[in-house]
Write a protein that holds these residues in place. Structure first.
Motif, PDB file in Angstrom:
ATOM      1  N   LYS A   1       0.843  -1.188   0.000  1.00 34.76           N
ATOM      2  CA  LYS A   1       0.000   0.000   0.000  1.00 34.76           C
ATOM      3  C   LYS A   1       0.877   1.236   0.000  1.00 34.76           C
ATOM      4  O   LYS A   1       1.858   1.327   0.722  1.00 34.76           O
ATOM      5  CB  LYS A   1      -0.877   0.018   1.257  1.00 34.76           C
ATOM      6  N   ASN A   2       0.519   2.200  -0.863  1.00 35.57           N
ATOM      7  CA  ASN A   2       1.281   3.431  -0.808  1.00 35.57           C
ATOM      8  C   ASN A   2       0.803   4.273   0.370  1.00 35.57           C
ATOM      9  O   ASN A   2      -0.297   4.127   0.858  1.00 35.57           O
ATOM     10  CB  ASN A   2       1.196   4.210  -2.116  1.00 35.57           C
ATOM     11  N   LYS A   3       1.685   5.122   0.842  1.00 34.01           N
ATOM     12  CA  LYS A   3       1.463   5.804   2.110  1.00 34.01           C
ATOM     13  C   LYS A   3       0.926   7.202   1.884  1.00 34.01           C
ATOM     14  O   LYS A   3       1.199   7.825   0.874  1.00 34.01           O
ATOM     15  CB  LYS A   3       2.777   5.885   2.893  1.00 34.01           C
ATOM     16  N   LYS A   4       0.185   7.683   2.855  1.00 36.59           N
ATOM     17  CA  LYS A   4      -0.271   9.061   2.847  1.00 36.59           C
ATOM     18  C   LYS A   4       0.331   9.754   4.045  1.00 36.59           C
ATOM     19  O   LYS A   4       0.279   9.249   5.156  1.00 36.59           O
ATOM     20  CB  LYS A   4      -1.795   9.147   2.907  1.00 36.59           C
ATOM     21  N   PHE A   5       0.918  10.909   3.789  1.00 40.99           N
ATOM     22  CA  PHE A   5       1.573  11.627   4.877  1.00 40.99           C
ATOM     23  C   PHE A   5       0.611  12.616   5.478  1.00 40.99           C
ATOM     24  O   PHE A   5      -0.002  13.412   4.778  1.00 40.99           O
ATOM     25  CB  PHE A   5       2.814  12.359   4.388  1.00 40.99           C
TER      26      PHE A   5
ATOM     27  N   VAL B   1       4.394  12.744  -1.721  1.00 42.71           N
ATOM     28  CA  VAL B   1       3.870  11.501  -1.150  1.00 42.71           C
ATOM     29  C   VAL B   1       2.352  11.484  -1.267  1.00 42.71           C
ATOM     30  O   VAL B   1       1.748  10.499  -1.703  1.00 42.71           O
ATOM     31  CB  VAL B   1       4.297  11.349   0.328  1.00 42.71           C
ATOM     32  N   ASN B   2       1.712  12.589  -0.900  1.00 37.28           N
ATOM     33  CA  ASN B   2       0.257  12.654  -0.949  1.00 37.28           C
ATOM     34  C   ASN B   2      -0.273  12.724  -2.378  1.00 37.28           C
ATOM     35  O   ASN B   2      -1.358  12.217  -2.670  1.00 37.28           O
ATOM     36  CB  ASN B   2      -0.237  13.860  -0.151  1.00 37.28           C
ATOM     37  N   MET B   3       0.474  13.344  -3.268  1.00 39.99           N
ATOM     38  CA  MET B   3       0.052  13.391  -4.671  1.00 39.99           C
ATOM     39  C   MET B   3       0.044  12.000  -5.292  1.00 39.99           C
ATOM     40  O   MET B   3      -0.766  11.713  -6.179  1.00 39.99           O
ATOM     41  CB  MET B   3       0.982  14.307  -5.475  1.00 39.99           C
ATOM     42  N   CYS B   4       0.943  11.151  -4.832  1.00 42.15           N
ATOM     43  CA  CYS B   4       1.060   9.788  -5.363  1.00 42.15           C
ATOM     44  C   CYS B   4       0.451   8.784  -4.390  1.00 42.15           C
ATOM     45  O   CYS B   4       0.984   7.687  -4.202  1.00 42.15           O
ATOM     46  CB  CYS B   4       2.520   9.441  -5.614  1.00 42.15           C
ATOM     47  N   CYS B   5      -0.643   9.171  -3.770  1.00 43.22           N
ATOM     48  CA  CYS B   5      -1.204   8.338  -2.714  1.00 43.22           C
ATOM     49  C   CYS B   5      -2.626   7.949  -3.012  1.00 43.22           C
ATOM     50  O   CYS B   5      -3.411   8.724  -3.540  1.00 43.22           O
ATOM     51  CB  CYS B   5      -1.156   9.085  -1.382  1.00 43.22           C
ATOM     52  N   SER B   6      -2.968   6.725  -2.619  1.00 41.28           N
ATOM     53  CA  SER B   6      -4.330   6.231  -2.753  1.00 41.28           C
ATOM     54  C   SER B   6      -5.186   6.758  -1.620  1.00 41.28           C
ATOM     55  O   SER B   6      -4.698   7.077  -0.548  1.00 41.28           O
ATOM     56  CB  SER B   6      -4.328   4.702  -2.722  1.00 41.28           C
ATOM     57  N   ASP B   7      -6.476   6.840  -1.855  1.00 39.82           N
ATOM     58  CA  ASP B   7      -7.410   7.159  -0.779  1.00 39.82           C
ATOM     59  C   ASP B   7      -7.808   5.913  -0.009  1.00 39.82           C
ATOM     60  O   ASP B   7      -8.603   5.971   0.924  1.00 39.82           O
ATOM     61  CB  ASP B   7      -8.682   7.809  -1.344  1.00 39.82           C
ATOM     62  N   ASP B   8      -7.290   4.727  -0.429  1.00 41.86           N
ATOM     63  CA  ASP B   8      -7.536   3.497   0.307  1.00 41.86           C
ATOM     64  C   ASP B   8      -6.834   3.576   1.651  1.00 41.86           C
ATOM     65  O   ASP B   8      -5.973   4.429   1.867  1.00 41.86           O
ATOM     66  CB  ASP B   8      -7.002   2.283  -0.460  1.00 41.86           C
ATOM     67  N   PRO B   9      -7.152   2.671   2.580  1.00 40.01           N
ATOM     68  CA  PRO B   9      -6.466   2.697   3.878  1.00 40.01           C
ATOM     69  C   PRO B   9      -4.961   2.597   3.704  1.00 40.01           C
ATOM     70  O   PRO B   9      -4.472   1.846   2.867  1.00 40.01           O
ATOM     71  CB  PRO B   9      -7.022   1.465   4.596  1.00 40.01           C
ATOM     72  N   SER B  10      -4.229   3.352   4.491  1.00 34.41           N
ATOM     73  CA  SER B  10      -2.780   3.323   4.422  1.00 34.41           C
ATOM     74  C   SER B  10      -2.246   2.114   5.166  1.00 34.41           C
ATOM     75  O   SER B  10      -2.973   1.386   5.818  1.00 34.41           O
ATOM     76  CB  SER B  10      -2.207   4.600   5.060  1.00 34.41           C
ATOM     77  N   ASP B  11      -0.945   1.906   5.073  1.00 28.94           N
ATOM     78  CA  ASP B  11      -0.319   0.809   5.796  1.00 28.94           C
ATOM     79  C   ASP B  11      -0.570   0.924   7.296  1.00 28.94           C
ATOM     80  O   ASP B  11      -0.703  -0.067   7.995  1.00 28.94           O
ATOM     81  CB  ASP B  11       1.198   0.790   5.539  1.00 28.94           C
TER      82      ASP B  11
ATOM     83  N   SER C   1     -12.214  13.431 -10.281  1.00 25.92           N
ATOM     84  CA  SER C   1     -11.787  14.765 -10.687  1.00 25.92           C
ATOM     85  C   SER C   1     -10.395  14.716 -11.286  1.00 25.92           C
ATOM     86  O   SER C   1      -9.688  13.720 -11.221  1.00 25.92           O
ATOM     87  CB  SER C   1     -11.789  15.707  -9.482  1.00 25.92           C
ATOM     88  N   LEU C   2     -10.026  15.838 -11.854  1.00 23.29           N
ATOM     89  CA  LEU C   2      -8.743  15.929 -12.551  1.00 23.29           C
ATOM     90  C   LEU C   2      -7.580  15.511 -11.679  1.00 23.29           C
ATOM     91  O   LEU C   2      -6.662  14.842 -12.122  1.00 23.29           O
ATOM     92  CB  LEU C   2      -8.541  17.385 -13.010  1.00 23.29           C
ATOM     93  N   LEU C   3      -7.604  15.901 -10.400  1.00 23.59           N
ATOM     94  CA  LEU C   3      -6.467  15.664  -9.527  1.00 23.59           C
ATOM     95  C   LEU C   3      -6.671  14.476  -8.611  1.00 23.59           C
ATOM     96  O   LEU C   3      -6.014  14.346  -7.599  1.00 23.59           O
ATOM     97  CB  LEU C   3      -6.186  16.917  -8.697  1.00 23.59           C
ATOM     98  N   ALA C   4      -7.613  13.591  -8.937  1.00 22.24           N
ATOM     99  CA  ALA C   4      -7.872  12.449  -8.067  1.00 22.24           C
ATOM    100  C   ALA C   4      -6.686  11.505  -8.047  1.00 22.24           C
ATOM    101  O   ALA C   4      -6.104  11.201  -9.081  1.00 22.24           O
ATOM    102  CB  ALA C   4      -9.110  11.699  -8.548  1.00 22.24           C
ATOM    103  N   PRO C   5      -6.277  11.009  -6.872  1.00 20.32           N
ATOM    104  CA  PRO C   5      -5.162  10.076  -6.793  1.00 20.32           C
ATOM    105  C   PRO C   5      -5.578   8.661  -7.137  1.00 20.32           C
ATOM    106  O   PRO C   5      -6.715   8.270  -6.998  1.00 20.32           O
ATOM    107  CB  PRO C   5      -4.733  10.186  -5.331  1.00 20.32           C
ATOM    108  N   LEU C   6      -4.714   7.887  -7.564  1.00 19.28           N
ATOM    109  CA  LEU C   6      -4.843   6.454  -7.875  1.00 19.28           C
ATOM    110  C   LEU C   6      -6.163   6.090  -8.510  1.00 19.28           C
ATOM    111  O   LEU C   6      -7.183   6.078  -7.862  1.00 19.28           O
ATOM    112  CB  LEU C   6      -4.640   5.602  -6.640  1.00 19.28           C
ATOM    113  N   CYS C   7      -6.127   5.699  -9.727  1.00 19.01           N
ATOM    114  CA  CYS C   7      -4.855   5.675 -10.466  1.00 19.01           C
ATOM    115  C   CYS C   7      -4.374   7.112 -10.731  1.00 19.01           C
ATOM    116  O   CYS C   7      -5.192   7.997 -10.937  1.00 19.01           O
ATOM    117  CB  CYS C   7      -5.018   4.942 -11.774  1.00 19.01           C
ATOM    118  N   LEU C   8      -3.076   7.296 -10.740  1.00 19.11           N
ATOM    119  CA  LEU C   8      -2.515   8.625 -10.864  1.00 19.11           C
ATOM    120  C   LEU C   8      -3.023   9.255 -12.153  1.00 19.11           C
ATOM    121  O   LEU C   8      -2.887   8.701 -13.231  1.00 19.11           O
ATOM    122  CB  LEU C   8      -0.984   8.525 -10.879  1.00 19.11           C
TER     123      LEU C   8
END
Length: 672
Positions: free
Chosen positions: A5-9, A369-379, A404-411
Motif C-alpha cells: 500500500k502506498n502511504k499518505k503523509f 507523497v500525498n500526490m502519489c497516494c491512494s485514498d484506500d487505507p494506508s499501511d 476529478s482531474l487531480l484524483a489520486p490512484l490511479c494517478l
C-alpha cells in the motif's frame, strides 16, 4: 502476498520535549507548594501593565518544563490568561499569547483540548481579527503603544497564529471553530504580509497547511480571494530560502484544496504547484549547508575577538531581558519537529536559511507523497492487506476514487505528466542519497548547527517514502524501464548494506523497507534480476522484525515473501527457501500482533505455493505439522482477542487469511 500500500503523509503533531501533562499530574505536594503559579496568576490581575506583562513572560518560561504545567492548570491558568489576549496593552497581548502558545505546545493534546473547552478560541479569534485590522496603523482600533505599533501588532499576530496552529493540530473541535469563525481569511491576510514580515507569513502558511488537510467543511466555503491569495504566493519569485519555504507551504495548501479549484484553472495551478516543489528539491542542500555555515563563520570572524565575545555576552543578556519583558523570540520552544526556524535568533541568518531549506524540502517530499497516494487505507490502518484471495474479500468496502482531474490512484494523466515533466522521480531519488557527509560533518562540529542533522536524515526518510509511492503508481517505463529499476535496486542495496550493521532508526527502517518492498514487487512481476541476495534481504528483515513499529515488521515479511516466491521458480534454491520459511514460521507463531502474524502466513502461502524446490524446502522445515499446530491458535486469537483491537478492514483480512490457511494446509496434505 501482502499488497504494497502506498502511504499518505499527515502533518504530524508537534512533540513537546519532556513528559506529557498526563504523565506528570502526580507531582509531589512540596513541588506544588514551591511553584510560583499562584503568585504569577495573581499578578495577571495587577492594574499595572508592566506587572501583567512580566507575569505572562514568566509563565511562558516556566511552562517550558512540563512538570510545572499541572500547577498552572489546577489554578485555571487558561481562564486567567485568556482575557489578557484583549488587554489594553499590546505588549501584554503579545506575552499572554506567547504564554498560551507555550502552554499548548508543551502540554500537548490534553492541554490543547482543555484550552478549547475553556473557550480560549473566542478571545483568540477576536485578537486575530483586531491584528489584521491593525496592520493598517491608521485604523486606530488597537491600543496605542510607544513602540512601532505596526511591527508590534505583527508580533502579536505571530504569537496568536502559532497558538491557533497548536490548537488546530491537536483538537478537531478547534478545527470546527476555525471553520465557523471564518479564520481562513485571517490567515490569508497574515500570509500576504510576506513582503514585510516573513516570520508572520510562515507561521500563517504552516497553520494554513494544517487546517486545510482533510477539512471538507472548510473546503465547502472557499472563495476566490483565498485561492487567489495562495496562487499569488505560489507564483511569486522572491529569492531566499524563507520564500522558497513559503511557496512550498502554499503549494501544500493548494493541493489540500485541489477539489475546489475551478476546472479552467486546474491545469495552470497544478503546473505552478509542481514547479514550486521542483524548485525546492533541485537545490543541493548538501552543498548549500556547508556554504551557509562558512558564510556565518566568515561574518563572525570579521568582528574582533574581544568585540565578538562582548557581543555574545550582550546577546545572552538581551535574551535574559527578553524573558523578563515578554519578547520570547530567542528562548521560546514551541517544540515542533517541523517548526524551529522562527525560534532562532535573528542574528543567525545563515542558520535560519539552512533550516528553512530543509523544511521546504521535507514539506515538498511530503506533498509528493500525498500526490502519489491512494485514498484506500494506508499501511498504518491496514498494515497487511492479503492478496492471496483478494477477489473474495470485502468487496463492499471498496469505493471508487474521486474522478476529478487531480484524483489520486490511479494517478491522473495530468499529475503523472507534471511530475515527469519536472523530473520528480530523479529528484526524489537524489534526495534519498542525502544527507551528504560534508553537511553532517559541518553541522556536527558546530553546536548551534547540530540541530539540523536530524532534519537532514528526515529529508532522506521522506524521500524514501516518496520513492515508495512513486513506484506504486507509475509504470516501470515511466521510471526508465529495466535498467533504471536495476540501478535503483543497487542504490538501495548500497544504502542499506554498505555498513556492517543494518541501521536501527525506526523512521529510516520504515521508509527504506517500504521502498525496497515496492521495488521488489515490480521487479518480480517483470522477472527482472536484482542485486540484493537472499542473505542480505534476510539481514534486513531480521533487523526490521525486531522493530516495535508494526508497519516495519509487515514490510520485512512482505520482502521475504516476494523474495521466496521468486526463488521458488529457480533451481537449487531449497536451502534459501528453508531459511526464509523458518523465519516466517517463527514470526507467525510468536509475534504478539495478529496483523503481523497474518502477513507472515500470507507470505508463507506465496513462497510455498508451487514448485519442486518449495516442496522440498517445506518438508525439510516441517511446514505442514507446524501450520496444523498453529491453525487452532490463530483461530482462537482471532475469535477472542481481535474484536475492538483491530479495525474492521484488518479483521476482514485476517478472516480471509484464516480461510486461506485451511486451504493451504489441505494443499500441503495432498502433496504428502
Amino acid at each position: 502476498m501482502g499488497k504494497s500500500k502506498n502511504k499518505k503523509f499527515k502533518r504530524p503533531l508537534f512533540s513537546a520535549e519532556g513528559l506529557p501533562v498526563s504523565a506528570v499530574k502526580n507531582v509531589e505536594d512540596e513541588e506544588e507548594i514551591e511553584s510560583p503559579a499562584e503568585e504569577l496568576l495573581e499578578k495577571l490581575q495587577s492594574p499595572c501593565a508592566d506587572i501583567r506583562e512580566y507575569a505572562c513572560a514568566s509563565i511562558s518560561q516556566i511552562v517550558l518544563q512540563s512538570q510545572a504545567i499541572p500547577a498552572f492548570l489546577q489554578r485555571d491558568a487558561v481562564r486567567c490568561l485568556g482575557p489578557l489576549l484583549l488587554d489594553c496593552s499590546v505588549t501584554v497581548r503579545e506575552t499572554a499569547a506567547g504564554a498560551l502558545r507555550n502552554l499548548s505546545a508543551c502540554g500537548g493534546v490534553d492541554v490543547s483540548e482543555d484550552m478549547v473547552k475553556k473557550d480560549i478560541l473566542t478571545p483568540l479569534t477576536a485578537l486575530l481579527r483586531e491584528c489584521c485590522t491593525g496592520f493598517d496603523p491608521s485604523c486606530g482600533l488597537l491600543p496605542k503603544s510607544p513602540k512601532d505599533q505596526k511591527n508590534l501588532v505583527e508580533a502579536v499576530a505571530n504569537e496568536a497564529v502559532n497558538l491557533l496552529w497548536n490548537l488546530c493540530e491537536c483538537c478537531s473541535q478547534a478545527i470546527s471553530v476555525f471553520n465557523k469563525a471564518g479564520l481562513l481569511n485571517v490567515l490569508i491576510q497574515c500570509l500576504e504580509r510576506h513582503p514585510h514580515n516573513m516570520e508572520l507569513a510562515l507561521s500563517a502558511a504552516r497553520c494554513l497547511h494544517t487546517v486545510t488537510e482533510e477539512n471538507t467543511e472548510l473546503l465547502g466555503s472557499l472563495n476566490m480571494a483565498v485561492l487567489g491569495g495562495l496562487e499569488s504566493v505560489l507564483l511569486s519569485s522572491h529569492p531566499g530560502m524563507g520564500h522558497i519555504l513559503l511557496r512550498t507551504l502554499a503549494a501544500g495548501s493548494v493541493w489540500n484544496m485541489k477539489n475546489c479549484l475551478p476546472s479552467d484553472r486546474q491545469a495552470q495551478t497544478l503546473s505552478a504547484l509542481v514547479a514550486t516543489l521542483s524548485q525546492s528539491l533541485e537545490l543541493d542542500s548538501g552543498a548549500l549547508i556547508p556554504t551557509l555555515q562558512e558564510a556565518e563563520a566568515a561574518r563572525g570572524a570579521a568582528v574582533p575577538a574581544g568585540v565578538a565575545g562582548h557581543a555574545e555576552e550582550e546577546e545572552e543578556e538581551e535574551e535574559e531581558e527578553e524573558e523578563g519583558d515578554g519578547g520570547m523570540r530567542n528562548r521560546k520552544r514551541a517544540k515542533r519537529d517541523n517548526d524551529f526556524s522562527d525560534l532562532l535568533p535573528v542574528e543567525r541568518e545563515e542558520l535560519r536559511e539552512a533550516a528553512a531549506l530543509l523544511e521546504a524540502q521535507q514539506t515538498s517530499l511530503e506533498i509528493i507523497v500525498n500526490m502519489c497516494c491512494s485514498d484506500d487505507p494506508s499501511d498504518d490502518e491496514w498494515e497487511a492487506m492479503s492478496s492471496s484471495d483478494e477477489s473474495e474479500m470485502c468487496s463492499d468496502n471498496i469505493t471508487e476514487g474521486n474522478s476529478s482531474l487531480l484524483a489520486p490512484l490511479c494517478l491522473s494523466a495530468e499529475v503523472h505528466s507534471a511530475l515527469l515533466n519536472h523530473n520528480m522521480p530523479e529528484k526524489v531519488l537524489k534526495k534519498t542519497e542525502f544527507p551528504s557527509s560534508a553537511a553532517v560533518e559541518v553541522c556536527s562540529k558546530n553546536p548551534a548547527w547540530k540541530c539540523l542533522i536530524k532534519k537532514m536524515h528526515r529529508v532522506q526518510c521522506r524521500a524514501l517514502s516518496c520513492l515508495h509511492n512513486i513506484l506504486s503508481v507509475m509504470e516501470a517505463e515511466s521510471l526508465g524501464g529495466t535498467p533504471a529499476l536495476q540501478a535503483l535496486a543497487e542504490h538501495l542495496s548500497n544504502m542499506v548494506f554498505s555498513e556492517p550493521e543494518i541501521p536501527k532508526q525506526e523512521e529510516f527502517l520504515e521508509a527504506v523497507t517500504s521502498a525496497v518492498r515496492s521495488l521488489l514487487q515490480i521487479m518480480a512481476s517483470r522477472n527482472i534480476q536484482q542485486c540484493m541476495s537472499p542473505e542480505q534481504l534476510m539481514r534486513l528483515s531480521e533487523a526490521a522484525t525486531r522493530c516495535d513499529t508494526v508497519s516495519v515488521r509487515v514490510n520485512a515479511l512482505a520482502i521475504l515473501g516476494i523474495t521466496g516466491s521468486t526463488l521458488a521458480r529457480e533451481q537449487g534454491t531449497a536451502p534459501s527457501l528453508q531459511m526464509i520459511g523458518s523465519a516466517l514460521l517463527q514470526v507467525a507463531s510468536k509475534d504478539h500482533n495478529m496483523v503481523v502474524c497474518g502477513e507472515a502466513l500470507d507470505a508463507l502461502f506465496d513462497v510455498f505455493a508451487d514448485g519442486k524446490e518449495a516442496e522440498q524446502a517445506a518438508k525439510n522445515i516441517h511446514l505442514l505439522p507446524s501450520l496444523k499446530a498453529l491453525q487452532p491458535v490463530f483461530k482462537a486469537k482471532l475469535r477472542k482477542e481481535c474484536k475492538g483491537k483491530y479495525s474492521p478492514d484488518q479483521l476482514c483480512v485476517l478472516d480471509n487469511i484464516k480461510i486461506n490457511l485451511r486451504r493451504f494446509i489441505g494443499y500441503l496434505e495432498v502433496l504428502e
